[in-house]
Each structure stands twice: as C-alpha cells, then as structure tokens.
Write a protein that holds these residues in place. Structure first.
Motif, mmCIF file in Angstrom:
data_model
loop_
_atom_site.group_PDB
_atom_site.id
_atom_site.type_symbol
_atom_site.label_atom_id
_atom_site.label_comp_id
_atom_site.label_asym_id
_atom_site.label_seq_id
_atom_site.Cartn_x
_atom_site.Cartn_y
_atom_site.Cartn_z
ATOM 1 N N PHE A 16 0.870 -1.171 0.000
ATOM 2 C CA PHE A 16 0.000 0.000 0.000
ATOM 3 C C PHE A 16 0.910 1.224 0.000
ATOM 4 O O PHE A 16 1.690 1.425 0.930
ATOM 5 N N SER A 31 -1.789 4.715 2.653
ATOM 6 C CA SER A 31 -1.550 3.899 3.853
ATOM 7 C C SER A 31 -2.426 4.347 5.026
ATOM 8 O O SER A 31 -2.762 3.537 5.900
ATOM 9 N N ASN A 40 8.119 3.068 11.483
ATOM 10 C CA ASN A 40 8.591 2.434 10.256
ATOM 11 C C ASN A 40 9.951 1.790 10.503
ATOM 12 O O ASN A 40 10.530 1.917 11.587
ATOM 13 N N ILE A 64 7.468 -1.341 6.869
ATOM 14 C CA ILE A 64 6.914 -0.034 6.498
ATOM 15 C C ILE A 64 8.085 0.878 6.177
ATOM 16 O O ILE A 64 9.045 0.968 6.956
ATOM 17 N N CYS A 87 1.946 7.804 7.787
ATOM 18 C CA CYS A 87 2.558 6.498 7.640
ATOM 19 C C CYS A 87 3.293 6.407 6.310
ATOM 20 O O CYS A 87 2.954 7.109 5.350
ATOM 21 N N SER A 147 4.892 3.663 3.156
ATOM 22 C CA SER A 147 4.334 2.568 2.362
ATOM 23 C C SER A 147 4.426 1.263 3.162
ATOM 24 O O SER A 147 5.389 1.027 3.883
ATOM 25 N N ILE A 148 3.422 0.389 2.996
ATOM 26 C CA ILE A 148 3.282 -0.807 3.822
ATOM 27 C C ILE A 148 3.404 -2.061 2.964
ATOM 28 O O ILE A 148 2.669 -2.222 1.988
#
Length: 446
Positions: free
Chosen positions: A244, A249, A351, A421, A433, A435-436
């Motif tokens: 994501f 996110s 992260n 992350i 946040c 990117s996951i």
C-alpha cells in the motif's frame, strides 16, 4: 495585518456569544454545553485556464446540548442573536423533557476537562488574495499541460484557504477556544495515448501557506502521476505480496480506528472486541496519537466535549493498548473518556527506516496499490475486499500499471502479515505512515 484584527474581533464575538448562552441557561437548566465553529475562507477553481469558480465563505454554527437529569436535548442554528439563542435553549430543554432517560448520558467528568488550552501553533493567517489564489491554480495546471503532449485535458485545479475559530463552554466552568488555518491545493489531469485515457491527481495541504507545494512542482508531479497510468493492464487472479503506497496507507490504518471506536466496542460490533491488551500487529510496530503536534493537520487541544486531548500509544510493540472513547461510550464500558469525541488526531505509525526503493526490492514481485475504490470493509468480521489500481512490480522495480483488480483478505491476518513499512511518510492526513508491505493477499483480476 487587517485579517488578524478582523479574526480577533470575530473570536471575541463568538466567546461572548458562548458566555451569553451559558448565562441565560443558568436559570433554565443545570447541565449544558455550548460550542461554536466559524470558518472563513476563499476557494478558487480553474479549468483549462478558465476561472470557473471563485467563492468567499463565512459559515458558522452554534450547538447547544442540555442534559435534564439523564435525558439529552440538542439544537443547532446559525442564528447568534439573543432571541435566537433563547429560542434554541428553550427548544433543547423541551427536547430533553421528551427524550428517553439514559443513565450514561451527561457532561464529561470535570477532572478531564480542558481549562487551559495549550498553544499548538495552528494559526498562521494570510491576507485573502484572490489574484494569488487564481495564479497558483493556473500555474499548476499550465505546468502539467507543458510537461507532455499526451496530457490533453484538465478536471480542474483548486486553491483553498480557510480560517476556523472554535469556542467551547459548559456549565462546569469551562470556556476555551482555539483557532487554526488550513491551506490546500489540488490538481487533476487527463492523459491519452493511442489505446486509452487515464486521470490522476496530486495535492498539497498545510497550516502555513509558505509550506504548500510550489505550484510548478504540483503541476509536474500531477503530470508524472497521470502519465504513469497510461498503458494499464489487467492481471490474472493470484495470491501476491502487496504494497500500500504511502498516499493511501492512512486508509489501511483507518480501519483500526473504526474497529476500536467506543461506539463499536460497547455495541460489540467489532472483530476486536476481545483484543484489548493483546498483540494484533507485529512486535516492532507502534502507533502513537499526538494531538499536540505543532502545526499538525489533526491537532486539537480538546475534543468535541471539552475533554483535554493527550499523547498516548494506540499500539505499543504490536499490542492494542486502548479504545477510543468519548464520555458516553466510556461510561458504557466503565472507563474514562480518552478525549476522542469527534475522532482521532495525529497517528504516527512507526517504520523500519527503509526507503521506498528498498521496500520494492524486498517485495521483489507483487502489486503496488496506489488507489482504492469501494467500501468493502466489514468491521464486525474484519473481512476486506476493495477495488484497486496500481503497478506490477518485477525484480524490485515498477514494471507496468495495472487496473480493474480486487484485493481481499481479513484485517486480522493483513495486520499480522505486515513485513515492513518504509520511511516515505505522507504527512497530509490524520494518520501519518509510509508505504506498507504485506506478505500476501488475494488479488482477483481476469
């Protein structure tokens, strides 16, 4: 600045309006809360180098809530006159007399109220300048058109500037206020090649106008985004790793906020009903809520009930540490309000200090999701199914765009399947946040 003088005058008027309302209510009811929110600003819309719309708004509302023992009555209005306030108050009292009694209804605990609002640096006024706003929106669109001949049309370029004043008071002696500014820009373009047409957008938002993305850069970024969508393909149904992107996110974690909201918890309409103080994320993952983040887009000194907001851990070492409660659902659960009446504040997701490029290499092969569609998330069961578009990743690099896919799974397993992350944090939302990367999800295509 003239605008500061005008805002200070307006703020004083709103404070006196709340004082007046509380004074009138003294002989009519024992428990009352009064809130006023006033927003003043401009909005400009440019499309194909033509100014389509210029708006000046000055919109405010007064909300009065009274508690007659355990019965509640609420009335809102835009009429701030003495007669209007008196009429509203009488109506709210009348409603409370005809409302069913609810033992959990009432003002917050006095010990939780905010009697001295801290300064969190939200107010950075700018003299409203229509010409500047038009120029910003126009340049962003022109830069996008100049970038590539395949960009053939515009869905609009926007500039918005708003000042908001919040005043809150109640019969427990609280009377506090804060004001904020918000500036935002948005640019959406259409590109075409021999096979298809695509659209995409980009935006910028800030408490300070000087922190907005430069109009030229915004236009160029929008151009790159929409051009990257050309040549989109469908893909076969498969199980695949998923990323994501940072820009969406916040949506991924917004489902957590919904699942732990007090209303869903006391109604037992969440799949996390038995998971308080249990691990629901990887042990390395933490989420802190910081409502006092300087210039934060979701910062507030107190919530919609006047309860002091506080810095707290939502997820600590993967463990769910708290529900999100207002006074009512807190009492339902025999707990104190967490100061979340009205929603969440700045969620800061930890992260792994990994760059986005390193995250792509770690995934090696899979789907990078950059946009979600539909509302297929069931908080009762945790089941997840949403339409998506994005890119196919091959050998750790973006290979080609994909569309018309559906990604599905269950939030519980999705959260546990988070591998990493990245540090490309998007600060434009109430959940910040990077990117996951998830180890696996079902991807449905052809």
């Amino acid at each position: 600045m003239q605008i500061i003088k005008d805002i200070e005058k307006e703020e004083l008027f709103l404070i006196n309006t709340v004082k007046k309302t509380l004074e009138i209510a003294k002989n009519k009811t024992t428990a009352i809360e009064v809130s006023i929110k006033k927003t003043i600003g401009i909005s400009v819309n440019v499309r194909n180098n033509i100014v389509e719309n210029v708006e000046f708004n000055s919109d405010g509302g007064l909300l009065i809530t009274v508690y007659n023992k355990f019965s509640k009555g609420s009335v809102s209005s835009k009429d701030f006159s003495l007669s209007g306030i008196t009429s509203m108050l009488n109506m709210a009292i009348d409603i409370s007399k005809h409302s069913s009694s609810d033992f959990f209804s009432g003002l917050p605990d006095i010990n939780l109220l905010c009697f001295r609002a801290i300064n969190i640096d939200l107010f950075h006024p700018w003299e409203f300048n229509i010409e500047h706003a038009i120029q910003y929106a126009t340049i962003a669109e022109k830069e996008a058109f100049k970038f590539d001949k395949r960009i053939v049309n515009s869905e609009g370029s926007f500039f918005n500037s708003n000042i908001t004043i919040n005043v809150f008071g109640n019969s427990l002696g609280m009377l506090e206020k804060y004001k904020s500014t918000c500036y935002s820009t948005y640019n959406c373009m259409i590109a075409r090649d021999q096979k298809s047409m695509q659209r995409d957008f980009d935006y910028s938002i800030s408490r300070k106008i000087e922190n907005l993305e430069k109009s030229e850069i915004l236009g160029q970024k929008t151009a790159r985004r929409v051009l990257s969508r050309l040549g989109s393909r469908k893909m076969r149904t498969m199980k695949s790793p998923i990323i994501f992107s940072a820009e969406i996110s916040h949506i991924f974690f917004s489902h957590l906020a919904n699942a732990i909201s007090g209303d869903n918890v006391y109604q037992k309409s969440t799949f996390l009903i038995n998971d308080l103080k249990k691990r629901i994320f990887p042990e390395w993952l933490n989420i802190q809520e910081n409502p006092h983040l300087k210039q934060g887009l979701a910062s507030k000194p107190f919530d919609n009930e006047g309860v002091t907001t506080k810095i707290k851990h939502i997820i600590e070492n993967g463990v769910l540490t708290t529900w999100l409660l207002n006074s009512y659902n807190g009492r339902k659960l025999n707990l104190d309000s967490t100061g979340n009446a009205g929603g969440i504040y700045n969620w800061l997701v930890s992260n792994n200090c990994t760059s986005f490029e390193e995250l792509l290499k770690k995934m090696h092969q899979g789907v990078l999701v950059t946009e979600l569609m539909g509302q297929g998330v069931d908080i009762v069961s945790g089941n997840y199914s949403r339409g998506a578009i994005g890119f196919w990743i091959e050998n750790g690099k973006i290979s080609y765009p994909v569309n018309e896919i559906t990604i599905s799974g269950n939030l519980r397993s999705m959260w546990n399947n988070i591998i990493s992350i990245s540090n490309d944090i998007d600060t434009r939302n109430n959940i910040q946040c990077g990117s996951i990367l998830l180890s696996e999800m079902q991807v449905s295509g052809n």
